[in-house]
Design a protein around this motif. Structure first.
Motif, PDB file in Angstrom:
ATOM      1  N   GLU A 198       0.917  -1.295  -0.105  1.00 60.98           N
ATOM      2  CA  GLU A 198       0.067   0.014  -0.070  1.00 60.98           C
ATOM      3  C   GLU A 198       0.808   1.326   0.065  1.00 60.98           C
ATOM      4  OE1 GLU A 198      -3.578   0.853   0.180  1.00 60.98           O
ATOM      5  OE2 GLU A 198      -3.711  -1.332  -0.546  1.00 60.98           O
ATOM      6  N   PHE A 257       2.416   1.769  -3.124  1.00 59.74           N
ATOM      7  CA  PHE A 257       1.309   2.184  -4.336  1.00 59.74           C
ATOM      8  C   PHE A 257       1.123   3.845  -3.936  1.00 59.74           C
ATOM      9  CE2 PHE A 257      -3.520   3.089  -4.727  1.00 59.74           C
ATOM     10  CZ  PHE A 257      -3.372   3.139  -6.051  1.00 59.74           C
ATOM     11  N   HIS A 258       1.140   4.241  -2.733  1.00 60.99           N
ATOM     12  CA  HIS A 258       0.791   5.527  -2.415  1.00 60.99           C
ATOM     13  C   HIS A 258       2.141   6.323  -2.908  1.00 60.99           C
ATOM     14  CE1 HIS A 258      -2.264   4.547   0.844  1.00 60.99           C
ATOM     15  NE2 HIS A 258      -2.965   4.713  -0.429  1.00 60.99           N
ATOM     16  N   LYS A 259       3.362   6.180  -2.824  1.00 56.44           N
ATOM     17  CA  LYS A 259       4.438   6.734  -3.212  1.00 56.44           C
ATOM     18  C   LYS A 259       4.298   6.749  -4.714  1.00 56.44           C
ATOM     19  CE  LYS A 259       8.541   6.927  -0.201  1.00 56.44           C
ATOM     20  NZ  LYS A 259       8.275   6.303   1.013  1.00 56.44           N
ATOM     21  N   SER A 318       2.013   6.587  -6.720  1.00 62.36           N
ATOM     22  CA  SER A 318       0.790   7.457  -7.187  1.00 62.36           C
ATOM     23  C   SER A 318       1.337   8.910  -7.130  1.00 62.36           C
ATOM     24  CB  SER A 318      -0.469   7.286  -6.471  1.00 62.36           C
ATOM     25  OG  SER A 318      -0.750   5.951  -6.456  1.00 62.36           O
ATOM     26  N   TRP A 319       1.671   9.274  -5.880  1.00 65.46           N
ATOM     27  CA  TRP A 319       2.201  10.589  -5.703  1.00 65.46           C
ATOM     28  C   TRP A 319       3.151  11.032  -6.804  1.00 65.46           C
ATOM     29  CZ3 TRP A 319       0.195  13.578  -1.897  1.00 65.46           C
ATOM     30  CH2 TRP A 319       0.337  14.674  -1.885  1.00 65.46           C
ATOM     31  N   LYS A 320       4.000  10.195  -7.314  1.00 66.14           N
ATOM     32  CA  LYS A 320       4.884  10.538  -8.301  1.00 66.14           C
ATOM     33  C   LYS A 320       4.208  10.693  -9.875  1.00 66.14           C
ATOM     34  CE  LYS A 320       9.118   9.316  -6.098  1.00 66.14           C
ATOM     35  NZ  LYS A 320       9.969   7.950  -6.173  1.00 66.14           N
ATOM     36  N   HIS A 338       0.951  10.522 -10.915  1.00 65.54           N
ATOM     37  CA  HIS A 338      -0.482  10.589 -11.061  1.00 65.54           C
ATOM     38  C   HIS A 338      -0.380  11.988 -12.194  1.00 65.54           C
ATOM     39  CE1 HIS A 338      -4.479  12.046 -10.371  1.00 65.54           C
ATOM     40  NE2 HIS A 338      -4.757  10.836 -10.280  1.00 65.54           N
ATOM     41  N   PRO A 339      -1.409  12.141 -13.018  1.00 66.99           N
ATOM     42  CA  PRO A 339      -1.702  13.017 -14.133  1.00 66.99           C
ATOM     43  C   PRO A 339      -1.650  14.433 -13.342  1.00 66.99           C
ATOM     44  CG  PRO A 339      -3.022  11.263 -14.695  1.00 66.99           C
ATOM     45  CD  PRO A 339      -2.259  10.859 -13.314  1.00 66.99           C
ATOM     46  N   ASP A 340      -2.163  14.451 -12.090  1.00 67.82           N
ATOM     47  CA  ASP A 340      -2.064  15.757 -11.366  1.00 67.82           C
ATOM     48  C   ASP A 340      -0.592  16.603 -11.740  1.00 67.82           C
ATOM     49  OD1 ASP A 340      -4.570  15.357 -10.487  1.00 67.82           O
ATOM     50  OD2 ASP A 340      -4.351  15.525  -8.357  1.00 67.82           O
ATOM     51  N   ASN A 341       0.371  15.631 -11.445  1.00 65.22           N
ATOM     52  CA  ASN A 341       1.708  16.162 -11.507  1.00 65.22           C
ATOM     53  C   ASN A 341       1.947  16.688 -13.101  1.00 65.22           C
ATOM     54  OD1 ASN A 341       1.963  15.314  -9.123  1.00 65.22           O
ATOM     55  ND2 ASN A 341       3.020  13.409  -9.759  1.00 65.22           N
ATOM     56  N   SER A 360       0.404   5.858 -14.911  1.00 64.07           N
ATOM     57  CA  SER A 360      -0.367   5.785 -13.847  1.00 64.07           C
ATOM     58  C   SER A 360      -1.328   4.650 -14.010  1.00 64.07           C
ATOM     59  CB  SER A 360      -0.824   7.100 -13.532  1.00 64.07           C
ATOM     60  OG  SER A 360      -1.563   7.787 -14.599  1.00 64.07           O
ATOM     61  N   GLU A 396      -0.914   2.005 -15.478  1.00 58.98           N
ATOM     62  CA  GLU A 396      -0.421   0.713 -15.427  1.00 58.98           C
ATOM     63  C   GLU A 396      -0.141   0.420 -13.787  1.00 58.98           C
ATOM     64  OE1 GLU A 396       0.437  -1.478 -17.829  1.00 58.98           O
ATOM     65  OE2 GLU A 396       2.007  -2.675 -16.876  1.00 58.98           O
ATOM     66  N   ASN A 456      -2.238   1.494 -11.736  1.00 57.88           N
ATOM     67  CA  ASN A 456      -3.156   1.240 -11.057  1.00 57.88           C
ATOM     68  C   ASN A 456      -3.870  -0.017 -11.355  1.00 57.88           C
ATOM     69  OD1 ASN A 456      -3.640   3.607  -9.528  1.00 57.88           O
ATOM     70  ND2 ASN A 456      -4.540   4.538 -11.283  1.00 57.88           N
ATOM     71  N   TYR A 499      -1.883  -2.587  -9.307  1.00 53.52           N
ATOM     72  CA  TYR A 499      -2.383  -2.592  -8.121  1.00 53.52           C
ATOM     73  C   TYR A 499      -3.511  -3.348  -7.758  1.00 53.52           C
ATOM     74  CZ  TYR A 499      -4.371  -0.152  -3.817  1.00 53.52           C
ATOM     75  OH  TYR A 499      -5.261   0.076  -2.769  1.00 53.52           O
TER      76      TYR A 499
END
Lengths: 245, 613
Positions: free
Chosen positions: A75, A78-80, A82-84, A86-89, A105, A107, A109, A112
């Motif tokens: 988990e 996954f969070h680490k 995601s943080w890097k 994710h399309p938000d970035n 991202s 891939e 998910n 995950y």
């Protein structure tokens, strides 16, 4: 007139020994042309990298191809990631980087979702290693279950008949509920067997065992998985019939 | 580039919010009627001009045929989908439009995204008035349970309104964001969002990580056609039946009288959240007056079936997250319908804990959208939303059966790859039918798109086309196909089944720009007139001040003439001329203002109150 499409599932087959690093070692960063080493980002300029074809979910998470999984660490990873990734970035970057973020991202998910669940993790492992073809589980009753399955199907038929004729179903429902309990118990047994095989596989990996014994474990896992899927369908069928009755 | 905002495009009300950089808190912008709530109502005037919000609401009674509300219920849907809606809502749908919905407002036909775009443009103008700057990018919220077509339609509405839609965010997720930020809480949270026309439930995990907070949605469920509107309709149904029984009057469900009655019943609904009993009063002309006392108990019994309908999705969402009610640490209520005490009680009883309602349930979604907009805009990430797709994505296979390729509640972006081949010899194209929904048969799922893959003719089964289905961070589907034999990338046009084409959107955007220019000059005229009025009154008041007697005769004349010139300009429609005359008057009164300022300053220094001078 075009014909309706037949779709089959695509699985990248590869040998048990081939690793992610070997397949992607030669790739170059698209931006700075440095050796990208197959990571999510270029080690030299930090730009997100395209996803090589045939990447596997375990490698994406930097995990060995094991059945056992430390859920907490998974988990966290996954969070680490995601943080890097994710399309938000990448809202303010160029189109190409945005598309790479979307690719990586999604891939992440997908990986995950697949690895998080113990059962789909085993299924993926077997598919990935070419032991199992997705969506082609054998729908034959395991020989040791033949008699019980036969009885169950009979009970189901009787229930349906009674329902159609508007007769009393209480008795048959009771019998079916007992059968459901019986098969549910078998499901637990199968799960325990699968878990045992999983530990065997993980131990073989740790011991760097030869391909032949490893493949034998995988084949047995596949068999158990088929049996499980068969019993699971039976239980679903009974539950559905009981819910409708 | 202009400003970025967060918009809650609601069924009944819409709101716009921004991140206040000084306080680092999101804030809703108030409109010309001093409320942050803009009624999601659009009305076409006789001259073709379209008005939105409060003035449009007033026309609901006077011009029902030219006014539309609850258009969100039509977004991304086909005519066949909305037959039930048409019995309850006075939508005037063009009968010649096939399955594409076009609503008649007066003389013109509009698609639902066009109507929503009017609402967005109105909100945009609120923000532009507030910032005195253009607003061109937005995060817009959608119900979590919206499907691909409904999301696409919302995004189209944004484009038509001239907004670059940075992201669509699910409403309960936005609420969780605003809530989490406000309370600094972590843990397992359920957001129960019961709005005007939609119901959503989302189960989230709020995790603190080394980098920042992650809001991970674990599951979501809902009903895109369940909301406060249904409560109004239940009351309306009761009242219409009673009026028919007592007075022999059958109220036309599309007529003006029903709109009036609905308004009265909404008032009654609101009142019953605070009072134990209230009276419905509805004049029926010469036949008398429908007077009816309704108590809270009767009201609660009446709406019980509607509240019960919300609990099925709640249970399913919990099951999908693999939780039992006791696992949930916080319950957050969102949406106007959660003001109803029995709703709060039902939710509280189910989770065995009192739900949170300290944030304004009307504003919380817009506030969350503003937070997300700020994160995307500034690039300074302090938190991350990980949302899910509410519905499974599937493709039709032999016999009309759906093969699920991306299960519901998958974290987005999510993807799936499928291989397609030909079934007969010399086949040149393969049909692919993409669907969304949980049912097993294609006919029971929502059709998203049909497209064809081109293949070179050959023996059956030789072709290999790999199709990648990808659901992006907005919950919208993208498709890419590659012929593995030729390694050629194929572009796949994913045309939503009842959606708008790019060309149509372009045309609407152009039209809207024309309108926008007209709207802007009209707004400038109104603003200039208002400002002129203010300065006129201030000047006249000041001229009455005893100190004004010290002005020279010349100065007095100049001021009087400037006033006259401004008054003439105000009658006209040239806002630039009005501005010019305002400046003229300002100049003429400069000396007068200085005189007053000095004496005020002196008196202040002497420690006297202004009124005593």
């Amino acid at each position: 007139m075009p014909q309706a499409g037949q779709h089959e599932h695509s699985i990248e087959r590869m040998s048990v020994t081939q690793t992610q690093a070997e397949r992607t070692a030669a790739s170059q960063c698209w931006s700075c042309k440095a050796l990208a080493r197959g990571g999510h980002f270029c080690v030299s300029c930090g730009k997100i990298q395209p996803l090589p074809r045939g990447t596997d979910y375990f490698a994406f998470f930097g995990l060995p191809q094991k059945v056992g999984l430390d859920e907490g660490a998974f988990e966290e990873r996954f969070h680490k990631l995601s943080w890097k990734l994710h399309p938000d970035n990448f809202v303010r970057t160029g189109e190409y980087e945005r598309s790479l973020s979307l690719e990586r991202s999604s891939e992440l998910n997908d990986a995950y979702r697949t690895l998080r669940d113990p059962l789909s993790r085993v299924e993926y492992l077997l598919e990935h290693l070419g032991i199992r073809k997705e969506g082609t589980t054998k729908q034959q009753a395991p020989p040791e279950l033949l008699e019980e399955v036969f009885e169950l199907n009979e009970s189901l038929d009787e229930l349906r008949e009674a329902k159609a004729e508007g007769g009393d179903t209480a008795n048959m429902r009771e019998r079916l509920a007992a059968a459901e309990k019986n098969f549910q118990q078998k499901l637990d047994e199968v799960d325990a067997e699968l878990a045992g095989l999983g530990r065997e596989w993980d131990a073989a990996l740790d011991a760097k065992a030869d391909d032949a014994p490893k493949k034998a474990v995988l084949a047995r896992m596949n068999e158990v998985l088929n049996r499980r899927s068969y019993i699971r369908n039976l239980v679903f069928g009974v539950q559905k019939e009981l819910a409708e009755a | 580039m202009g400003r970025v905002v967060g918009i809650d495009l609601g069924t009944t009300f819409s709101l716009i919010a921004y991140m206040d950089q000084r306080t680092n808190e999101p804030k809703c912008i108030r409109g010309p009627y001093d409320s942050p709530l803009c009624p999601s109502i659009v009305s076409a005037k006789l001259d073709g001009k379209v008005i939105v919000g409060e003035p449009a609401r007033r026309r609901l009674l006077t011009h029902p045929a030219r006014t539309i509300y609850s258009v969100k219920r039509l977004m991304g849907r086909g005519v066949a989908d909305v037959q039930d809606e048409l019995k309850l809502f006075p939508f005037r749908i063009d009968p010649d439009g096939g399955n594409v919905i076009r609503v008649r407002l007066g003389e013109k036909l509009f698609t639902p995204p066009e109507i929503s775009a009017y609402i967005l443009r109105e909100l945009k103008s609120w923000a532009e008035n507030h910032f005195k700057e253009t607003v061109d990018r937005a995060v817009i919220t959608v119900p979590a349970y919206f499907n691909d077509a409904q999301r696409q339609a919302t995004k189209d509405a944004g484009r038509i309104a001239g907004l670059d839609v940075l992201r669509l965010v699910n409403e309960p997720t936005a609420a969780a964001l605003a809530y989490g930020l406000h309370k600094q809480k972590r843990g397992r949270v359920a957001v129960y969002d019961f709005g005007g026309g939609t119901f959503d439930i989302s189960v989230l995990k709020l995790v603190a990580t080394g980098e920042g907070d992650i809001y991970q949605v674990l599951s979501t469920n809902g009903d895109t056609h369940l909301g406060g509107d249904d409560i109004d309709n239940a009351l309306l149904d009761l009242a219409r039946k009673e009026i028919h029984a007592q007075f022999g009057i059958k109220l036309d469900p599309r007529g003006e009288a029903v709109q009036e009655l609905r308004k009265e019943l909404i008032r009654v609904k609101h009142e019953l959240s605070a009072e134990n009993e209230t009276v419905v009063q509805f004049p029926l002309g010469p036949k008398g007056m429908y007077v009816r006392t309704i108590g809270r108990t009767e009201f609660e019994a009446l709406i019980q079936p509607i509240i019960a309908r919300t609990m099925t999705p709640v249970k399913m969402a919990l099951a999908d997250a693999k939780f039992v009610p006791a696992d949930i640490e916080e319950v957050v209520l969102v949406g106007g319908s959660t003001r109803i005490p029995v709703v709060r009680k039902t939710v509280g009883d189910y989770f065995h804990r009192p739900p949170h309602c300290e944030l304004d349930p009307d504003q919380v979604v817009a506030l969350g959208a503003a937070v997300q907009a700020d994160i995307l805009e500034s690039g300074v990430k302090t938190m991350l939303l990980l949302d899910v797709t509410p519905l499974s994505l599937g493709i039709e296979t032999m016999g009309g059966v759906v093969a699920k390729i991306i299960p519901r509640n998958s974290t987005i972006p999510a993807s799936a790859q499928e291989m397609f081949t030909t079934g007969v010899e010399k086949q040149t194209a393969i049909d692919v039918h993409v669907l969304q929904g949980e049912r097993e048969l294609a006919k029971d799922c929502r059709s998203l798109s049909r497209f064809q893959l081109k293949v070179a003719p050959g023996p059956a089964g030789l072709a290999r086309v790999e199709v990648k289905f990808l659901i992006d961070a907005n919950g919208i589907l993208q498709v890419a196909a590659r012929d593995l034999r030729t390694n050629e990338q194929q572009t796949v046009e994913v045309q939503p089944s009842y959606g708008l084409s790019d060309g149509e959107i372009e045309r609407m955007l152009e039209e809207s720009l024309e309108f926008a220019e007209r709207d802007i000059s009209e707004r400038q005229l109104i603003e200039a007139r208002n400002e002129a009025e203010t300065i006129l009154q201030a000047t006249i008041k000041t001229l009455g001040d005893p100190r004004a007697r010290e002005l020279s005769a010349e100065e007095s004349t100049e001021i009087q003439e400037s006033i006259a010139r401004l008054r003439v300009a105000m009658v006209g429609t040239d806002y630039k001329l009005i501005r010019d005359k305002i400046d003229g008057l300002n100049e003429a009164t400069m000396h007068l203002a200085e005189m007053l300022m000095n004496s005020t300053l002196q008196s202040a220094l002497q420690g006297k109150r202004l009124e005593d001078v």
